[in-house]
Design a protein around this motif. Sequence first.
Motif, PDB file in Angstrom:
ATOM      1  N   LEU B 310       0.817  -1.220   0.000  1.00 10.78           N
ATOM      2  CA  LEU B 310       0.000   0.000   0.000  1.00 10.78           C
ATOM      3  C   LEU B 310       0.854   1.274   0.000  1.00 10.78           C
ATOM      4  N   LEU B 311       1.733   1.363   0.965  1.00 11.10           N
ATOM      5  CA  LEU B 311       2.544   2.580   1.082  1.00 11.10           C
ATOM      6  C   LEU B 311       3.685   2.571   0.067  1.00 11.10           C
ATOM      7  N   GLY B 312       4.328   1.389  -0.077  1.00  7.87           N
ATOM      8  CA  GLY B 312       5.478   1.303  -0.980  1.00  7.87           C
ATOM      9  C   GLY B 312       5.074   1.318  -2.439  1.00  7.87           C
ATOM     10  N   PHE B 313       4.300   0.306  -2.838  1.00 11.80           N
ATOM     11  CA  PHE B 313       3.943   0.216  -4.260  1.00 11.80           C
ATOM     12  C   PHE B 313       2.929   1.295  -4.652  1.00 11.80           C
ATOM     13  N   VAL B 314       1.775   1.284  -4.004  1.00  7.38           N
ATOM     14  CA  VAL B 314       0.702   2.212  -4.411  1.00  7.38           C
ATOM     15  C   VAL B 314       1.119   3.669  -4.163  1.00  7.38           C
ATOM     16  N   GLY B 315       1.574   3.944  -2.947  1.00 13.25           N
ATOM     17  CA  GLY B 315       1.876   5.327  -2.578  1.00 13.25           C
ATOM     18  C   GLY B 315       2.963   5.939  -3.435  1.00 13.25           C
ATOM     19  N   ILE B 316       4.056   5.213  -3.607  1.00 16.18           N
ATOM     20  CA  ILE B 316       5.186   5.789  -4.354  1.00 16.18           C
ATOM     21  C   ILE B 316       4.874   5.851  -5.852  1.00 16.18           C
ATOM     22  N   ALA B 317       4.140   4.845  -6.359  1.00 20.75           N
ATOM     23  CA  ALA B 317       3.751   4.896  -7.781  1.00 20.75           C
ATOM     24  C   ALA B 317       2.842   6.100  -8.043  1.00 20.75           C
ATOM     25  N   VAL B 318       1.861   6.295  -7.162  1.00 21.79           N
ATOM     26  CA  VAL B 318       0.946   7.433  -7.326  1.00 21.79           C
ATOM     27  C   VAL B 318       1.719   8.740  -7.191  1.00 21.79           C
ATOM     28  N   SER B 319       2.654   8.773  -6.239  1.00 22.03           N
ATOM     29  CA  SER B 319       3.450   9.984  -6.026  1.00 22.03           C
ATOM     30  C   SER B 319       4.242  10.365  -7.273  1.00 22.03           C
ATOM     31  N   GLY B 320       4.781   9.372  -7.981  1.00 18.61           N
ATOM     32  CA  GLY B 320       5.539   9.653  -9.199  1.00 18.61           C
ATOM     33  C   GLY B 320       4.646  10.150 -10.322  1.00 18.61           C
ATOM     34  N   MET B 321       3.589   9.380 -10.591  1.00 16.32           N
ATOM     35  CA  MET B 321       2.713   9.743 -11.707  1.00 16.32           C
ATOM     36  C   MET B 321       1.985  11.065 -11.437  1.00 16.32           C
ATOM     37  N   LEU B 322       1.735  11.335 -10.164  1.00 22.22           N
ATOM     38  CA  LEU B 322       1.033  12.567  -9.776  1.00 22.22           C
ATOM     39  C   LEU B 322       1.773  13.806 -10.290  1.00 22.22           C
ATOM     40  N   VAL B 323       3.097  13.769 -10.213  1.00 22.71           N
ATOM     41  CA  VAL B 323       3.888  14.929 -10.645  1.00 22.71           C
ATOM     42  C   VAL B 323       3.765  15.120 -12.161  1.00 22.71           C
ATOM     43  N   LYS B 324       3.820  13.998 -12.890  1.00 28.12           N
ATOM     44  CA  LYS B 324       3.693  14.097 -14.343  1.00 28.12           C
ATOM     45  C   LYS B 324       2.291  14.566 -14.736  1.00 28.12           C
ATOM     46  N   ILE B 325       1.288  13.995 -14.079  1.00 26.19           N
ATOM     47  CA  ILE B 325      -0.090  14.362 -14.415  1.00 26.19           C
ATOM     48  C   ILE B 325      -0.339  15.827 -14.062  1.00 26.19           C
ATOM     49  N   ALA B 326       0.177  16.262 -12.907  1.00 24.68           N
ATOM     50  CA  ALA B 326      -0.001  17.666 -12.507  1.00 24.68           C
ATOM     51  C   ALA B 326       0.661  18.590 -13.538  1.00 24.68           C
ATOM     52  N   SER B 327       1.860  18.211 -14.028  1.00 22.73           N
ATOM     53  CA  SER B 327       2.543  19.030 -15.033  1.00 22.73           C
ATOM     54  C   SER B 327       1.693  19.135 -16.296  1.00 22.73           C
ATOM     55  N   PHE B 328       1.153  17.994 -16.719  1.00 21.68           N
ATOM     56  CA  PHE B 328       0.311  17.956 -17.914  1.00 21.68           C
ATOM     57  C   PHE B 328      -0.887  18.896 -17.758  1.00 21.68           C
ATOM     58  N   LEU B 329      -1.579  18.724 -16.633  1.00 22.85           N
ATOM     59  CA  LEU B 329      -2.808  19.486 -16.419  1.00 22.85           C
ATOM     60  C   LEU B 329      -2.514  20.981 -16.282  1.00 22.85           C
ATOM     61  N   ALA B 330      -1.449  21.298 -15.532  1.00 22.73           N
ATOM     62  CA  ALA B 330      -1.111  22.709 -15.329  1.00 22.73           C
ATOM     63  C   ALA B 330      -0.679  23.339 -16.641  1.00 22.73           C
ATOM     64  N   TRP B 331       0.062  22.573 -17.439  1.00 18.22           N
ATOM     65  CA  TRP B 331       0.506  23.101 -18.743  1.00 18.22           C
ATOM     66  C   TRP B 331      -0.705  23.386 -19.627  1.00 18.22           C
ATOM     67  N   LEU B 332      -1.648  22.453 -19.648  1.00 18.28           N
ATOM     68  CA  LEU B 332      -2.861  22.643 -20.461  1.00 18.28           C
ATOM     69  C   LEU B 332      -3.637  23.866 -19.988  1.00 18.28           C
ATOM     70  N   ALA B 333      -3.784  23.994 -18.661  1.00 22.51           N
ATOM     71  CA  ALA B 333      -4.538  25.128 -18.119  1.00 22.51           C
ATOM     72  C   ALA B 333      -3.844  26.441 -18.478  1.00 22.51           C
ATOM     73  N   ARG B 334      -2.502  26.460 -18.373  1.00 19.87           N
ATOM     74  CA  ARG B 334      -1.771  27.694 -18.691  1.00 19.87           C
ATOM     75  C   ARG B 334      -1.832  27.998 -20.185  1.00 19.87           C
ATOM     76  N   SER B 335      -1.796  26.951 -21.015  1.00 17.43           N
ATOM     77  CA  SER B 335      -1.823  27.199 -22.463  1.00 17.43           C
ATOM     78  C   SER B 335      -3.148  27.813 -22.885  1.00 17.43           C
ATOM     79  N   ARG B 336      -4.203  27.561 -22.118  1.00 15.26           N
ATOM     80  CA  ARG B 336      -5.505  28.150 -22.444  1.00 15.26           C
ATOM     81  C   ARG B 336      -5.654  29.551 -21.853  1.00 15.26           C
ATOM     82  N   SER B 337      -4.753  29.921 -20.965  1.00 11.58           N
ATOM     83  CA  SER B 337      -4.883  31.222 -20.310  1.00 11.58           C
ATOM     84  C   SER B 337      -4.186  32.309 -21.125  1.00 11.58           C
ATOM     85  N   ALA B 338      -4.416  33.538 -20.736  1.00  8.80           N
ATOM     86  CA  ALA B 338      -3.843  34.667 -21.474  1.00  8.80           C
ATOM     87  C   ALA B 338      -2.319  34.708 -21.327  1.00  8.80           C
ATOM     88  N   SER B 339      -1.806  34.255 -20.176  1.00  5.84           N
ATOM     89  CA  SER B 339      -0.362  34.359 -19.942  1.00  5.84           C
ATOM     90  C   SER B 339       0.422  33.317 -20.734  1.00  5.84           C
TER      91      SER B 339
END
Lengths: 109, 457
Positions: B310-339
């Motif tokens: 739970l903590l080792g496999f699930v937690g650390i796997a989610v922690s890794g992918m979370l950063v990539k997914i957050a980058s993707f989502l934030a990049w998309l949100a920023r690309s749609r914004s004026a800045s």
Amino acid sequence: MSLRITTLTPEVEADAVMAALGNVIDPELGIDVVNLGLVYELNIVGSDVSVEMTLTTPGCPLHASIGEDVRRHVGAVPGIGDVNLEIVWDPPWTPDQMTDVARRFLGWL
Amino acid sequence: MIPAPGVTGPPSALPLAGVFGGALALLAAGVALLLRPSVLVGYHGSGPFLALTHTFTLGFVTLVFVGTLQQLLPVLLVTDLALPRLGYLTQPMLALGALGVVLGFALGFRPVLLAAGATLVVVALWLAMLQAYLSARRSPKRDAAAKGLVVSTLYLAITVTLGLLLAGSRQQAWLAQLVGYPVRLHLAVGLAGAFLLGIATAGQRLLAMFALAKKLRTWRLRTITALVHAGLATELLAVVSALPLGWLAWSLIAAASAVQLLEVAALLKVRLRKRLEAPIQRYLVAHAFLPLAGVLALLGHPAPAAVAMLLGFVGIAVSGMLVKIASFLAWLARSRSASGAPALLKELMWPELERPTTVALTLGTLAVIGAMLWRSVPFATAAAWLLTFGALLQAVQVGHILFAPVAAAAAPSKPAPVAAAAPSEPTQGASSPVAASTSSGTHPPPATPAPERITRR
């Protein structure tokens, strides 16, 4: 799949359009869509341009932003008229379509 | 032609809120452990221990899962969500419900808090399941990964429903007589059905995307799904019939885990991206905890084995992918914004945080396992510090991705550099990193794509 360029009484240079497409970067990989082999077809009729391309992954969430980038960069070419873009998934993209530049960038050459 | 996705997709704020909320929940779990590390060496059915585990499972893993599901479903199903704004209802319900459950345990099994919290969580997850089902129905492409993600959502909804039954059985004798105390089933469905299957299915597509692996084989994913189904059916039979079949159920789940390791190895073998980014490396490190969980289970240590998974496999796997997914989502949100957005997704990240996060979470998990194996308070204290440090770095990273100002990529120049476009070198003169590397001498000139040209004048 090799890139196919068709022109009919072109009023803009195909190379200028290709150069503009070379400015469209996949923001995940950092490689432009031409070197990735994502552009399948370019049709120039007069000043109007149609681009048929794909993405590395079907359903890629970057679909909309890459499409906007294509329209923005190609639309900035002098003399360009309408820019039509079609994203297709058939045939699907394969790494075989990448140029050596892209392969080298990814560390495989 | 498959319909183009993303046009009417969910607002980026929804999955981003899930990711950020999850990162904060992980930090809260770390701080709670820091305040009372001895909870790891005490009774594992105690209120504080259950509060801690549910902060992790509901607050971190499930919140991230439900948040990112809104982005993963369209990607895996190659269609838009059936109910794109449902997340506005489900995510606050889930967050509030998780808080209720955690407080219910932390304050000494408060029945009202537990019942209300668990009910909110159950309703939120069945609504998420409805979203997944309706979206899958409209999808023209339902492969093994897409089906597996929908099934793992179903198992997650079943897991929390079993949790609600557990809470009810503690309060109502008639319910306890009817369904008993399905703790083992709750654990098995959550660990294997929801989390292992969810990571295997979503991870296959995400790892393939981020590592640029193609020519995927689906038999391994289908095998994992079948083994998980078989394992959970066996566990259900063991619970209902009281036959000693638990060993068989967990053997099947262990076999599914082994196939997941094969799947990841196969993906890495065919990847085109040789150098993987640090969050992806963390996702891979997480898989080392699967065999460790198996060894611990074989040696007769089920609780540390569950922690490894739970903590080792699930937690650390989610922690890794979370950063990539957050980058993707934030990049998309920023690309749609004026800045506007930066040229590359990785420019949103704070790269120096990634390796220390991986090290802290990995060592912290090992310290938790050590604390439980040897009932060691020093190990528990070390685990608390390491996990809190890792969770803090993770939260800072996600906050940085979401909120830190980053220079946007330059707009296209006008007029376009026609002269720079040599006929045989269409990307020369372009501003792509490939072209930049080429001009700086890092790479030789680009190979010539050989277009087929037809000109009619």
